[in-house]
Design an enzyme around this catalytic site. Structure first.
Site, PDB file in Angstrom:
ATOM      1  CG  ASP B  11      -1.856  -0.983   1.002  1.00  0.00           C
ATOM      2  OD1 ASP B  11      -2.359  -1.464   0.070  1.00  0.00           O
ATOM      3  OD2 ASP B  11      -2.564  -1.299   2.231  1.00  0.00           O
ATOM      4  CG  ASP B 130     -12.644  -4.093  -2.051  1.00  0.00           C
ATOM      5  OD1 ASP B 130     -11.754  -5.077  -1.835  1.00  0.00           O
ATOM      6  OD2 ASP B 130     -12.252  -3.162  -2.213  1.00  0.00           O
TER       7      ASP B 130
END
Lengths: 212, 260
Positions: B11, B130
């Site tokens: 990330d 997701d």
């Protein structure tokens, strides 16, 4: 200097960066004169065969490749660049360069593994190459080395004499082919880590000849 | 035969990784380029950079990171987060990424998938999903619903339908993240992973929940995934990529050996 043929096909910069890392002089170019004067030529390619051939012909680079091959200049084709050296491709039903007799076919469906599990197309990821005959560009490459592939079509040279390496994905297909001063890989050496860089390094000093 | 891929996910915020990796010597490294190289040398098969920056001048920072990563690592890597147009895709791919991953952006604007596939080829387009477990209903028959914005917004879209639709629209791969499993380190959501993987013809990367090597093994076998995304278990030094691969090989899963 290695001339990297620029016909707007995919990411040429990754080949250039890998050669930079190896400190091998290279230049991305569509200039016919520069390519014909280069010591070696890399012919990369990502995309569809139909569009690639159209662009190559439009830029007059199809003739440059044929001429360079006939001159004995070492040539490395990569991925789509390995496919369009054959005579024709099922992709967009394309007439190709014809440096190597044979054709380019789509993976059959359904495609099954040895254990009868369904396999996916494109053939994408890391796979082995069984080397059928030794070649200076493959010096130092071992059976367990793997290479990065992304493709839905595979090469089928007309005769075994053109096959240098073989890979299995549901079927056995030719993953390295060539003859005389031409060698071509279906996988991407510039994205295949250490063994891939080794192939590029070997190519950078290859004279274009080898014992058959 | 293809190897199962192990893919570390980094990330990145404003050009820095949000979770530094802790090397055995206890040195934190927050530079995504350094981390990318670290995993490349460890034998990662691919690397995902997920940009979670929200500022407006972010594109330049991201492109700079991608350029520098591409000079150092010679395996495929993908970039996700904030890719809203074909131009955004072009910028990232030309800077040296192999693939782009689109998630919330694809739900907001599904045309991005065919437009990207047309321009760069399906192999460049990863559909990030997701997914949250819900009560099966006429609207969500699979019992798995798409969520966006990192799990904060429900969409009313069935995940199985969306996976097939994504493939039909031209996605070349799916990165499937279970919101329920994400961050738990209790294992991947195997039912979801197998459901999606067996119903699409494109590769599926399992994501969310890895806490042990057995979890990775389960995702690649019971979950039928083609690849497994790993984050905390490698970032914090619990396992190295090589340890994961050695364990997989010992259990009969084909993994790429990069050590000699």
């Amino acid at each position: 200097m290695i001339g990297i043929i620029d016909y707007r096909a995919g990411n040429l910069k990754s080949v250039e960066r890998a050669l930079n890392k190896l400190a091998v002089p290279c230049r991305i170019t569509a200039d016919r004169e520069v390519l014909l004067e280069a010591e070696r030529i890399i012919f990369p390619g990502v995309g569809a065969a139909g569009k690639a051939l159209e662009d190559l012909r439009h830029l007059g680079l199809d003739r440059v490749l044929i001429q360079a091959y006939e001159q004995g200049k070492p040539i490395l084709g990569i991925c789509l660049g390995a496919q369009i050296v054959l005579e024709k491709s099922q992709e967009n039903n394309t007439r190709c360069l014809g440096l190597v007799p044979g054709e380019v076919k789509r993976f059959p469906t359904p495609l099954l593994s040895r254990d009868h599990d369904p396999l996916k197309i494109p053939h994408m990821g890391w796979n082995n190459v069984r080397i059928l005959k030794p070649h200076p560009v493959l010096a130092g490459i071992r059976e367990e080395d793997e290479f990065y592939f992304v493709h839905s079509y595979y090469t089928e040279p007309a005769s075994e004499t053109w096959g240098i390496g073989q890979t299995e994905h549901g079927i056995e297909f030719t993953s390295i082919l060539g003859s005389k001063n031409l060698i071509a890989t279906q996988f991407h050496p510039e994205k295949s880590g250490v063994p891939g860089l080794r192939i590029l390094k070997n190519f950078s000093t290859w004279k274009g000849t080898h014992a058959q | 035969m293809l190897s199962k891929r192990i893919i570390p996910c980094l990330d990145v915020r404003a050009g820095k990784t949000t979770k530094g990796i802790r090397f055995k010597e206890n040195v934190d490294i927050g530079d995504p380029v350094e981390m990318g190289r670290f995993y490349y040398e460890q034998g990662a098969d691919e690397i995902v950079f997920y940009d979670i920056t929200a500022s407006s001048d972010r594109r330049d920072i991201v492109i700079d990171v991608v350029n520098r990563v591409a000079e150092e690592i010679f395996i495929p890597f993908s970039v996700g987060g904030g890719i809203r147009s074909v131009q955004d895709m072009r910028d990232v791919l030309l800077a040296g990424a192999e693939k782009v991953s689109i998630n919330t952006e694809a739900i907001m604007n599904p045309r991005l998938i065919p437009e990207g596939a047309q321009a760069f080829g399906s192999q460049c387009i990863v559909l990030g999903m997701d997914v949250k477990r819900v009560q099966p209903s006429p609207k969500i028959p699979s019992g798995y619903e798409m969520v966006t914005h990192g799990g904060r917004s429900d969409t009313g879209i069935d995940a199985l339908w969306w996976a097939k639709e994504g493939e039909r629209l031209g996605a070349g791969e799916i990165c499937l993240n279970s919101i329920d499993a994400d961050g738990t380190q209790q294992g991947y959501e195997l039912t979801l992973t197998a459901l999606i993987s067996q119903n699409v013809g494109i590769p599926v990367i399992a994501s969310g929940g890895a806490g042990s090597i057995d979890h990775v093994y389960d995702a690649l076998t019971k979950g039928k995934a083609d690849a497994a995304l790993v984050a905390s278990i490698v970032h914090y030094g619990t396992y190295t990529i090589r340890e994961i691969k050695e364990a997989l090989l010992a259990k009969g899963v084909k993994a790429r050996k990069t050590w000699r």
